[in-house]
Design a protein around this motif. Structure first.
Motif, PDB file in Angstrom:
ATOM      1  N   UNK A   8       0.824  -1.168   0.087  1.00 45.50           N
ATOM      2  CA  UNK A   8      -0.082  -0.025   0.167  1.00 45.50           C
ATOM      3  C   UNK A   8       1.009   1.284  -0.086  1.00 45.50           C
ATOM      4  N   UNK A   9       1.893   1.131   0.952  1.00 43.69           N
ATOM      5  CA  UNK A   9       2.721   2.380   0.734  1.00 43.69           C
ATOM      6  C   UNK A   9       3.473   2.700  -0.499  1.00 43.69           C
ATOM      7  N   UNK A  10       3.936   1.571  -1.051  1.00 41.80           N
ATOM      8  CA  UNK A  10       4.530   1.594  -2.418  1.00 41.80           C
ATOM      9  C   UNK A  10       3.313   2.097  -3.574  1.00 41.80           C
ATOM     10  N   UNK A  11       2.221   1.874  -3.423  1.00 43.00           N
ATOM     11  CA  UNK A  11       1.400   2.241  -4.386  1.00 43.00           C
ATOM     12  C   UNK A  11       1.033   3.560  -4.165  1.00 43.00           C
ATOM     13  N   UNK A  12       0.929   3.853  -2.866  1.00 41.25           N
ATOM     14  CA  UNK A  12       0.482   5.348  -2.555  1.00 41.25           C
ATOM     15  C   UNK A  12       1.532   6.385  -3.170  1.00 41.25           C
ATOM     16  N   UNK A  13       2.969   5.896  -2.978  1.00 42.74           N
ATOM     17  CA  UNK A  13       4.184   6.626  -3.363  1.00 42.74           C
ATOM     18  C   UNK A  13       3.924   6.891  -4.887  1.00 42.74           C
ATOM     19  N   UNK A  14       3.523   5.879  -5.552  1.00 48.24           N
ATOM     20  CA  UNK A  14       3.313   5.996  -6.998  1.00 48.24           C
ATOM     21  C   UNK A  14       2.149   6.955  -7.442  1.00 48.24           C
ATOM     22  N   UNK A  15       1.162   6.815  -6.570  1.00 51.04           N
ATOM     23  CA  UNK A  15      -0.034   7.475  -6.978  1.00 51.04           C
ATOM     24  C   UNK A  15       0.398   9.197  -6.721  1.00 51.04           C
ATOM     25  N   UNK A  16       1.342   9.452  -5.780  1.00 54.99           N
ATOM     26  CA  UNK A  16       1.597  10.576  -5.340  1.00 54.99           C
ATOM     27  C   UNK A  16       2.521  11.224  -6.224  1.00 54.99           C
ATOM     28  N   UNK A  17       3.459  10.349  -7.071  1.00 56.58           N
ATOM     29  CA  UNK A  17       4.559  11.035  -7.986  1.00 56.58           C
ATOM     30  C   UNK A  17       4.145  10.756  -9.164  1.00 56.58           C
ATOM     31  N   UNK A  18       3.388   9.926  -9.654  1.00 60.94           N
ATOM     32  CA  UNK A  18       3.014   9.501 -10.982  1.00 60.94           C
ATOM     33  C   UNK A  18       1.660   9.431 -11.488  1.00 60.94           C
ATOM     34  N   UNK A  19       1.492   9.867 -12.755  1.00 61.09           N
ATOM     35  CA  UNK A  19      -0.002   9.911 -13.377  1.00 61.09           C
ATOM     36  C   UNK A  19      -0.397   8.463 -13.577  1.00 61.09           C
ATOM     37  N   UNK A  20      -0.744   7.743 -12.457  1.00 58.06           N
ATOM     38  CA  UNK A  20      -1.306   6.319 -12.630  1.00 58.06           C
ATOM     39  C   UNK A  20      -2.533   6.001 -11.714  1.00 58.06           C
ATOM     40  N   UNK A  21      -3.135   4.965 -11.889  1.00 58.16           N
ATOM     41  CA  UNK A  21      -4.163   4.528 -11.153  1.00 58.16           C
ATOM     42  C   UNK A  21      -5.444   4.637 -11.620  1.00 58.16           C
ATOM     43  N   UNK A  22      -6.344   4.172 -10.960  1.00 55.73           N
ATOM     44  CA  UNK A  22      -7.817   4.097 -11.571  1.00 55.73           C
ATOM     45  C   UNK A  22      -8.791   5.341 -11.089  1.00 55.73           C
ATOM     46  N   UNK A  23      -9.163   6.058 -12.057  1.00 60.85           N
ATOM     47  CA  UNK A  23      -9.958   7.175 -11.912  1.00 60.85           C
ATOM     48  C   UNK A  23     -11.588   6.783 -12.292  1.00 60.85           C
ATOM     49  N   UNK A  24     -12.649   7.315 -11.352  1.00 63.20           N
ATOM     50  CA  UNK A  24     -13.844   7.260 -11.592  1.00 63.20           C
ATOM     51  C   UNK A  24     -14.366   8.429 -12.224  1.00 63.20           C
ATOM     52  N   UNK A  25     -15.323   8.400 -13.226  1.00 62.97           N
ATOM     53  CA  UNK A  25     -15.716   9.587 -13.833  1.00 62.97           C
ATOM     54  C   UNK A  25     -17.266   9.365 -14.006  1.00 62.97           C
ATOM     55  N   UNK A  26     -17.897  10.303 -13.567  1.00 61.26           N
ATOM     56  CA  UNK A  26     -19.434  10.193 -13.412  1.00 61.26           C
ATOM     57  C   UNK A  26     -19.698  11.141 -15.006  1.00 61.26           C
ATOM     58  N   UNK A  27     -20.712  10.696 -15.602  1.00 64.22           N
ATOM     59  CA  UNK A  27     -20.867  11.358 -16.760  1.00 64.22           C
ATOM     60  C   UNK A  27     -22.423  11.317 -17.309  1.00 64.22           C
ATOM     61  N   UNK A  28     -23.092  12.504 -17.754  1.00 61.98           N
ATOM     62  CA  UNK A  28     -24.422  12.477 -18.052  1.00 61.98           C
ATOM     63  C   UNK A  28     -24.550  11.757 -19.575  1.00 61.98           C
ATOM     64  N   UNK A  29     -25.657  11.591 -19.858  1.00 63.69           N
ATOM     65  CA  UNK A  29     -25.801  10.668 -20.950  1.00 63.69           C
ATOM     66  C   UNK A  29     -25.221  11.074 -22.434  1.00 63.69           C
ATOM     67  N   UNK A  30     -25.390  12.303 -22.821  1.00 56.25           N
ATOM     68  CA  UNK A  30     -24.955  12.915 -23.780  1.00 56.25           C
ATOM     69  C   UNK A  30     -23.369  12.887 -24.093  1.00 56.25           C
ATOM     70  N   UNK A  31     -22.315  13.620 -23.212  1.00 55.20           N
ATOM     71  CA  UNK A  31     -21.235  13.584 -23.151  1.00 55.20           C
ATOM     72  C   UNK A  31     -20.723  12.132 -22.909  1.00 55.20           C
ATOM     73  N   UNK A  32     -21.377  11.279 -22.277  1.00 53.07           N
ATOM     74  CA  UNK A  32     -20.864   9.947 -21.892  1.00 53.07           C
ATOM     75  C   UNK A  32     -20.794   9.106 -23.423  1.00 53.07           C
ATOM     76  N   UNK A  33     -21.397   9.363 -24.300  1.00 54.50           N
ATOM     77  CA  UNK A  33     -21.447   8.902 -26.059  1.00 54.50           C
ATOM     78  C   UNK A  33     -20.969   9.846 -26.686  1.00 54.50           C
ATOM     79  N   UNK A  34     -20.691  10.960 -26.657  1.00 49.69           N
ATOM     80  CA  UNK A  34     -20.401  11.928 -27.469  1.00 49.69           C
ATOM     81  C   UNK A  34     -19.073  12.448 -27.380  1.00 49.69           C
ATOM     82  N   UNK A  35     -18.547  12.865 -26.061  1.00 54.07           N
ATOM     83  CA  UNK A  35     -17.469  13.698 -25.776  1.00 54.07           C
ATOM     84  C   UNK A  35     -16.377  12.514 -24.988  1.00 54.07           C
ATOM     85  N   UNK A  36     -16.813  11.989 -24.180  1.00 53.46           N
ATOM     86  CA  UNK A  36     -16.144  11.205 -23.370  1.00 53.46           C
ATOM     87  C   UNK A  36     -15.060  10.365 -24.060  1.00 53.46           C
TER      88      UNK A  36
END
Length: 294
Positions: free
Chosen positions: A78-106
């Motif tokens: 966990x410490x190693x993973x947090x250090x990676x999250x802190x220093x690099x652009x990595x990991x899982x990101x949750x995105x909420x999206x309304x229906x039009x941008x979900x299909x047409x923009x995202x």
């Protein structure tokens, strides 16, 4: 349980000596003995048998050590993973999206973002704009894309794209009258496909109708649906007229599966916003996504 006491216990177990454990942890022997004694009091069992100068773990000591090895290994990960999250652009990101941008923009946005930051993965939640705003505001989702600027002060909104709202229908619908620029009194009598409450598209339509002297109650609503894809699918099959985003309908307009019905009183422009909670800590992945320009 105090983690320092557990670390002391594990070191005694591994070295089979209180004094050696103290040296390894830069602590005095009495401190190590006190840590282990406190653990024994807390658990209500003996962890070591003292046999003269020799110590041996009890059955309870064996059980605790086996569990702690797994726990400390997971903590290290966990410490190693947090250090990676802190220093690099990595990991899982949750995105909420309304229906039009979900299909047409995202999809296009994620394609460009992933090309630059391939170590970020996504979980996309699709709902109406009201739900997305609520879930981002309460902290369930770190970021969202919606079809209206949120009123919540804690949310930060960045303009993502501009769009048009238009009225479309199947060119083969038997009820579709001939001619352009139908008067409003005729339009409201035709069958409509309506988005459910909470949709930003529905809110835009409601405001446009009010300006024209009408309301949603004046419309001949044939069917109510939750999403943009469903409303356009019903429009293609001639169920009714669909008030929708031009972005969402563009491919169907290009293929001729739907045609645009001119309704100047209802047509207008709208905007899509990327939103996030201004009070949340932003790890590099979230910060990069919020600041990404494609």
């Amino acid at each position: 349980m105090d983690i320092r006491k557990l670390e002391a216990f594990c070191k005694v177990y591994e070295l089979q000596s209180f004094s050696k454990a103290g040296e390894a942890m830069f602590l005095s022997q009495p401190t190590i003995s006190s840590h282990v004694a406190n653990l024994e009091d807390e658990l209500g069992v003996k962890l070591f048998d003292r046999l003269g100068r020799k110590i041996m773990p009890t059955q309870a000591g064996d059980v605790l050590y086996e569990s702690m090895v797994t726990i400390f290994r997971n903590l290290d990960r966990a410490k190693a993973a947090i250090e990676v999250l802190r220093d690099r652009v990595v990991g899982e990101l949750q995105v909420g999206c309304s229906t039009i941008p979900s299909h047409s923009l995202l999809p296009e946005l994620l394609k460009s973002f992933s090309a630059k930051y391939p170590e970020v993965s996504f979980v996309v939640h699709t709902g109406d704009s009201s739900e997305v705003i609520r879930r981002v505001a309460c902290g369930d989702w770190p970021v969202g894309i919606v079809g209206k600027r949120p009123e919540e002060e804690e949310l930060v909104a960045k303009l993502l794209a501009r769009d048009e709202t238009i009225l479309v229908a199947s060119p083969h619908a038997p009820w579709l009258p001939e001619g352009d620029n139908l008067p409003m009194e005729r339009l409201v009598e035709l069958p409509w496909i309506m988005r459910v409450k909470g949709s930003a598209t529905r809110l835009v339509l409601e405001n446009a109708l009010n300006k024209a002297g009408y309301s949603l109650q004046n419309l001949n609503v044939r069917i109510k649906v939750e999403g943009t894809c469903e409303s356009l699918a019903h429009a293609v099959h001639g169920v009714g007229m669909c008030f929708t985003s031009k972005l969402a309908a563009q491919s169907l307009l290009d293929s001729g599966e739907v045609v645009r019905i001119k309704a100047p009183a209802l047509e207008g422009r709208r905007e899509f916003y990327l939103i996030h909670h201004g009070g949340r800590y932003m790890f590099p992945a979230l910060k990069a996504f919020v600041e990404f320009h494609g």
